[in-house]
Write a protein that holds these residues in place. Sequence first.
Motif, PDB file in Angstrom:
ATOM      1  N   LYS A   1     -17.052 -25.681  37.048  1.00 33.81           N
ATOM      2  CA  LYS A   1     -18.172 -24.817  36.657  1.00 33.81           C
ATOM      3  C   LYS A   1     -18.551 -25.004  35.189  1.00 33.81           C
ATOM      4  N   ASN A   2     -17.600 -25.398  34.345  1.00 33.08           N
ATOM      5  CA  ASN A   2     -17.856 -25.527  32.907  1.00 33.08           C
ATOM      6  C   ASN A   2     -17.538 -26.946  32.428  1.00 33.08           C
ATOM      7  N   LYS A   3     -17.880 -27.934  33.243  1.00 34.95           N
ATOM      8  CA  LYS A   3     -17.496 -29.313  32.975  1.00 34.95           C
ATOM      9  C   LYS A   3     -18.052 -29.831  31.648  1.00 34.95           C
ATOM     10  N   THR A   4     -19.325 -29.538  31.353  1.00 41.73           N
ATOM     11  CA  THR A   4     -19.962 -30.080  30.147  1.00 41.73           C
ATOM     12  C   THR A   4     -19.284 -29.577  28.881  1.00 41.73           C
ATOM     13  N   GLN A   5     -19.081 -28.263  28.784  1.00 45.32           N
ATOM     14  CA  GLN A   5     -18.467 -27.700  27.587  1.00 45.32           C
ATOM     15  C   GLN A   5     -17.022 -28.161  27.431  1.00 45.32           C
ATOM     16  N   ILE A   6     -16.279 -28.183  28.534  1.00 44.94           N
ATOM     17  CA  ILE A   6     -14.871 -28.583  28.461  1.00 44.94           C
ATOM     18  C   ILE A   6     -14.746 -30.046  28.062  1.00 44.94           C
ATOM     19  N   ASP A   7     -15.632 -30.910  28.596  1.00 44.41           N
ATOM     20  CA  ASP A   7     -15.590 -32.332  28.245  1.00 44.41           C
ATOM     21  C   ASP A   7     -15.850 -32.552  26.756  1.00 44.41           C
TER      22      ASP A   7
ATOM     23  N   LEU B   1     -13.527 -34.229  21.653  1.00 47.14           N
ATOM     24  CA  LEU B   1     -13.221 -33.936  20.249  1.00 47.14           C
ATOM     25  C   LEU B   1     -11.724 -34.022  19.983  1.00 47.14           C
ATOM     26  N   ALA B   2     -10.928 -33.424  20.880  1.00 49.59           N
ATOM     27  CA  ALA B   2      -9.473 -33.466  20.714  1.00 49.59           C
ATOM     28  C   ALA B   2      -8.952 -34.893  20.841  1.00 49.59           C
ATOM     29  N   ARG B   3      -9.514 -35.679  21.784  1.00 53.95           N
ATOM     30  CA  ARG B   3      -9.070 -37.060  21.952  1.00 53.95           C
ATOM     31  C   ARG B   3      -9.382 -37.891  20.714  1.00 53.95           C
ATOM     32  N   THR B   4     -10.537 -37.635  20.117  1.00 55.38           N
ATOM     33  CA  THR B   4     -10.896 -38.368  18.895  1.00 55.38           C
ATOM     34  C   THR B   4      -9.921 -38.061  17.767  1.00 55.38           C
TER      35      THR B   4
ATOM     36  N   THR C   1      -5.336 -39.770  14.442  1.00 53.46           N
ATOM     37  CA  THR C   1      -3.994 -39.510  13.902  1.00 53.46           C
ATOM     38  C   THR C   1      -3.026 -40.626  14.278  1.00 53.46           C
ATOM     39  N   ILE C   2      -3.103 -41.083  15.540  1.00 57.23           N
ATOM     40  CA  ILE C   2      -2.219 -42.165  15.982  1.00 57.23           C
ATOM     41  C   ILE C   2      -2.522 -43.456  15.226  1.00 57.23           C
ATOM     42  N   ALA C   3      -3.806 -43.725  14.987  1.00 54.22           N
ATOM     43  CA  ALA C   3      -4.179 -44.943  14.251  1.00 54.22           C
ATOM     44  C   ALA C   3      -3.619 -44.907  12.825  1.00 54.22           C
ATOM     45  N   LYS C   4      -3.709 -43.744  12.176  1.00 57.24           N
ATOM     46  CA  LYS C   4      -3.149 -43.620  10.823  1.00 57.24           C
ATOM     47  C   LYS C   4      -1.636 -43.799  10.847  1.00 57.24           C
ATOM     48  N   LEU C   5      -0.998 -43.247  11.886  1.00 58.91           N
ATOM     49  CA  LEU C   5       0.459 -43.359  11.990  1.00 58.91           C
ATOM     50  C   LEU C   5       0.875 -44.811  12.200  1.00 58.91           C
ATOM     51  N   GLN C   6       0.111 -45.543  13.021  1.00 60.28           N
ATOM     52  CA  GLN C   6       0.434 -46.944  13.270  1.00 60.28           C
ATOM     53  C   GLN C   6       0.285 -47.795  12.016  1.00 60.28           C
ATOM     54  N   GLU C   7      -0.662 -47.441  11.162  1.00 59.54           N
ATOM     55  CA  GLU C   7      -0.853 -48.197   9.925  1.00 59.54           C
ATOM     56  C   GLU C   7       0.282 -47.962   8.936  1.00 59.54           C
ATOM     57  N   LYS C   8       0.870 -46.766   8.979  1.00 61.12           N
ATOM     58  CA  LYS C   8       1.909 -46.430   8.004  1.00 61.12           C
ATOM     59  C   LYS C   8       3.300 -46.828   8.460  1.00 61.12           C
ATOM     60  N   LEU C   9       3.517 -46.907   9.786  1.00 62.07           N
ATOM     61  CA  LEU C   9       4.855 -47.218  10.269  1.00 62.07           C
ATOM     62  C   LEU C   9       5.181 -48.693  10.050  1.00 62.07           C
ATOM     63  N   PRO C  10       6.345 -49.003   9.505  1.00 61.51           N
ATOM     64  CA  PRO C  10       6.727 -50.406   9.302  1.00 61.51           C
ATOM     65  C   PRO C  10       7.070 -51.069  10.620  1.00 61.51           C
ATOM     66  N   GLY C  11       6.503 -52.253  10.817  1.00 59.25           N
ATOM     67  CA  GLY C  11       6.805 -53.020  12.011  1.00 59.25           C
ATOM     68  C   GLY C  11       6.075 -52.559  13.240  1.00 59.25           C
ATOM     69  N   ALA C  12       5.195 -51.537  13.148  1.00 57.96           N
ATOM     70  CA  ALA C  12       4.448 -51.074  14.299  1.00 57.96           C
ATOM     71  C   ALA C  12       3.338 -52.051  14.635  1.00 57.96           C
ATOM     72  N   VAL C  13       3.093 -52.244  15.872  1.00 60.61           N
ATOM     73  CA  VAL C  13       2.049 -53.167  16.300  1.00 60.61           C
ATOM     74  C   VAL C  13       0.718 -52.445  16.233  1.00 60.61           C
ATOM     75  N   LYS C  14      -0.216 -52.998  15.479  1.00 61.01           N
ATOM     76  CA  LYS C  14      -1.539 -52.402  15.377  1.00 61.01           C
ATOM     77  C   LYS C  14      -2.394 -52.913  16.511  1.00 61.01           C
ATOM     78  N   ARG C  15      -2.776 -51.991  17.360  1.00 60.12           N
ATOM     79  CA  ARG C  15      -3.529 -52.375  18.548  1.00 60.12           C
ATOM     80  C   ARG C  15      -4.917 -51.805  18.453  1.00 60.12           C
ATOM     81  N   SER C  16      -5.902 -52.609  18.782  1.00 59.04           N
ATOM     82  CA  SER C  16      -7.276 -52.137  18.816  1.00 59.04           C
ATOM     83  C   SER C  16      -7.606 -51.702  20.219  1.00 59.04           C
ATOM     84  N   LYS C  17      -7.962 -50.430  20.393  1.00 60.84           N
ATOM     85  CA  LYS C  17      -8.236 -49.873  21.709  1.00 60.84           C
ATOM     86  C   LYS C  17      -9.715 -49.573  21.830  1.00 60.84           C
ATOM     87  N   THR C  18     -10.313 -50.047  22.887  1.00 63.28           N
ATOM     88  CA  THR C  18     -11.720 -49.760  23.144  1.00 63.28           C
ATOM     89  C   THR C  18     -11.792 -48.722  24.228  1.00 63.28           C
ATOM     90  N   GLU C  19     -12.454 -47.597  23.998  1.00 64.57           N
ATOM     91  CA  GLU C  19     -12.521 -46.510  24.950  1.00 64.57           C
ATOM     92  C   GLU C  19     -13.865 -46.571  25.654  1.00 64.57           C
TER      93      GLU C  19
END
Length: 236
Positions: A199-205, A210-213, A218-236
């Motif tokens: 019933k409220n699909k548009t607002q919930i989406d 927003l939360a997924r972004t 946050t995960i992208a920043k964490l991957q850049e700071k972690l040593p030895g972490a593999v930086k992966r480019s994800k296309t959504e």
Amino acid sequence: MDPMTQSAQISSSQGIADGQNSAAKESKLCDSFLSSSPVSLIQSPQVKDLIHWRDPKKSGLVFGLSMLLLLSLAAFSVISVVSYLLLALLCVTISFRIYKSVVQAVQKSNEGHPFKTMIDKDLSIPPETFRKHVDNSLTYINKTLKQMTRLFLVEDLVDSLKLAVAMWLMTYVGAVFNGITILILADILLFAVPPVYEKNKTQIDQYIDLARTQVNATIAKLQEKLPGAVKRSKTE
């Protein structure tokens, strides 16, 4: 161009390509894992109709029976619940059998056993069906073991840290709720959330995107700071 600089650029390009290939393989593995897991059961049309209350009577019956079973398990042991269910079933069948026998004796009819059609029905499981389900279960188990291996042996540091955080949060959940309580809440949410979302699909989406972004950033920043972490480019 300086040979050292050219070699560094080539190495960097190869690293990015390896990261993209790793991300693609992981995405395919995740999709295959979900398609063979119990999640695929929820996506079946019959289950979707139930949890979206397409037929209120059928959905209400399933929800009521599932809640009754879970509440019974919360109050009694599994052995007691199973014993009471089987005892109730036996009481119904024995009472019906005696009732039909009395009716046949009074009416002097010869209808035979009231459950004859069900007794004569072949309820055996075909070997092909059994092997098919065993193979599906084995596939699911193997993929689960593969996922657990890569997480616990830290193939990807970020994914292993995600699991560690999730398990740490679950310790707090376990301190407040027991397993049956969580199942009762899950049962309520399973039948309550889909109609509300529909019933409220548009607002919930919008809020979900927003939360997924925020989480991806946050995960992208964490991957850049972690040593030895593999930086992966994800296309959504």
